[in-house]
Write an enzyme that holds these catalytic residues in place. Structure first.
Site, PDB file in Angstrom:
ATOM      1  CG  ASP A  72      -1.912  -1.050   1.302  1.00  8.22           C
ATOM      2  OD1 ASP A  72      -1.959  -1.881   0.377  1.00  8.22           O
ATOM      3  OD2 ASP A  72      -2.673  -1.077   2.283  1.00  8.22           O
TER       4      ASP A  72
ATOM      5  CG  HIS B 133      -4.505   2.762  -0.595  1.00  2.91           C
ATOM      6  ND1 HIS B 133      -5.461   2.190   0.216  1.00  2.91           N
ATOM      7  CD2 HIS B 133      -3.494   3.122   0.241  1.00  2.91           C
ATOM      8  CE1 HIS B 133      -5.040   2.207   1.469  1.00  2.91           C
ATOM      9  NE2 HIS B 133      -3.861   2.786   1.518  1.00  2.91           N
TER      10      HIS B 133
ATOM     11  CG  HIS C 233      -3.681   7.153   2.979  1.00  2.47           C
ATOM     12  ND1 HIS C 233      -3.847   7.026   4.338  1.00  2.47           N
ATOM     13  CD2 HIS C 233      -3.312   5.929   2.545  1.00  2.47           C
ATOM     14  CE1 HIS C 233      -3.577   5.778   4.692  1.00  2.47           C
ATOM     15  NE2 HIS C 233      -3.256   5.101   3.620  1.00  2.47           N
TER      16      HIS C 233
ATOM     17  CG  HIS D 216       2.359  -0.013   4.329  1.00  5.63           C
ATOM     18  ND1 HIS D 216       2.001  -0.936   5.295  1.00  5.63           N
ATOM     19  CD2 HIS D 216       1.313   0.836   4.209  1.00  5.63           C
ATOM     20  CE1 HIS D 216       0.788  -0.649   5.737  1.00  5.63           C
ATOM     21  NE2 HIS D 216       0.344   0.420   5.099  1.00  5.63           N
TER      22      HIS D 216
HETATM   23 ZN    ZN Z   1      -2.677   3.118   3.205  1.00  6.59          ZN
END
Ligand code: ZN
Length: 274
Positions: A94, A144, A148, A237
């Site tokens: 991510d 995503h 954010h 991540h």
């Molecule tokens: Zn994230």
């Protein structure tokens, strides 16, 4: 009609009524629905549709409040598992394209291991070549959001904007419209699920969170990732923070460790069954 004939007729009617009542009650205990094929936790029984033509066409995904996927179904959001019965797992990264993306991509490519990148639109706009590299390396590129932001804090229109703006950019960069998205900080509500469904997006959570962003150490990231069960989704991540060095070092050990367990690495789309 004489009395004897009347008595016989009454007896016959009483017998038929008794038989109907018994038949309606059945032989099982209806207070225990599990005996009739419904899982005690409310899951749809596997055996129910097994073997039917529809079951052969569609992979069976069981409802599960902690499942890896969510979508808007029958007027509310629902979480559910990946189809069961296959020894496959999905690695996901991510918040990129970011500081760790190129190195992670190089490791995955070297080991011929597919993965899924949940990309931020704002980061993709800054590093479009990295998104293209993910796509050409055979990775799956997914949404995503743009910035954010926790989606439940936004109006439906603002949530749609976060997702659709990122969709447009990713389609432009990869030639493919993403089919999956992951809500920032795992936060979503009914509104999010409805908005996403309107954009033909399926939500993706995780079954194992390595929490690699807290820098727990390479061994710990590997240990957590290798605890994944078949059909699971591992969260890591490639962006965010000042360093992704631990994640980069953990990736080859995770890939070979999962393979040693007889688990095949797949993209989220393949895990989902499409
Ligand atoms: Zn994230």
């Amino acid at each position: 009609m004489d009395l004897r004939l009347r008595m016989v007729l009454l007896g016959l009617i009483a017998g038929v009524v008794f038989a109907i009542v018994v038949a309606a009650q059945g032989c099982g205990d209806h207070s225990k629905p599990v005996r009739h094929g419904v899982h005690p936790e409310g899951r749809t029984p596997l055996a129910h549709s097994r073997g039917s033509p529809a079951a052969k066409r569609k992979p069976l995904r069981r409802p599960n409040a902690r499942g890896a996927f969510f979508s808007w179904r029958s007027g509310h959001s629902r979480r559910f598992d990946a189809p069961t019965g296959r020894r496959v797992v999905a690695l996901t990264f991510d918040d990129g394209p970011g500081i760790g993306t190129q190195a992670i991509l190089a490791e995955l490519r070297r080991m011929h291991a597919p993965a899924t990148f949940f990309v931020l639109g704002s980061m993709a706009a800054a590093r479009p070549d990295v998104v293209r590299a993910e796509q050409s390396a055979g990775m799956q590129v997914a949404n995503h959001t743009w910035s954010h932001t926790a989606l439940p804090t936004l109006s439906a229109a603002a949530q749609r904007d976060e997702l659709s703006r990122t969709q447009r950019l990713l389609e432009q960069l990869t030639g493919r419209r993403p089919r999956f998205f992951r809500p920032p900080n795992w936060r979503f509500g009914e509104r999010t699920a409805r908005v996403a469904a309107g954009l033909h997006l399926t939500g993706v959570m995780r079954t194992v969170d390595t929490r690699d962003w807290t820098l727990p150490g390479i061994d710990e990231i590997v240990r957590r990732a290798l605890s994944v069960e078949p059909g699971g989704v591992v969260a890591m991540h490639d962006g965010g923070g000042l360093t992704r060095a631990q994640t980069v070092a953990a990736v080859p050990r995770i890939v070979s460790g999962l393979r040693r367990r007889g688990l095949r690495l797949v993209t989220v789309a393949e895990l989902y069954g499409r």
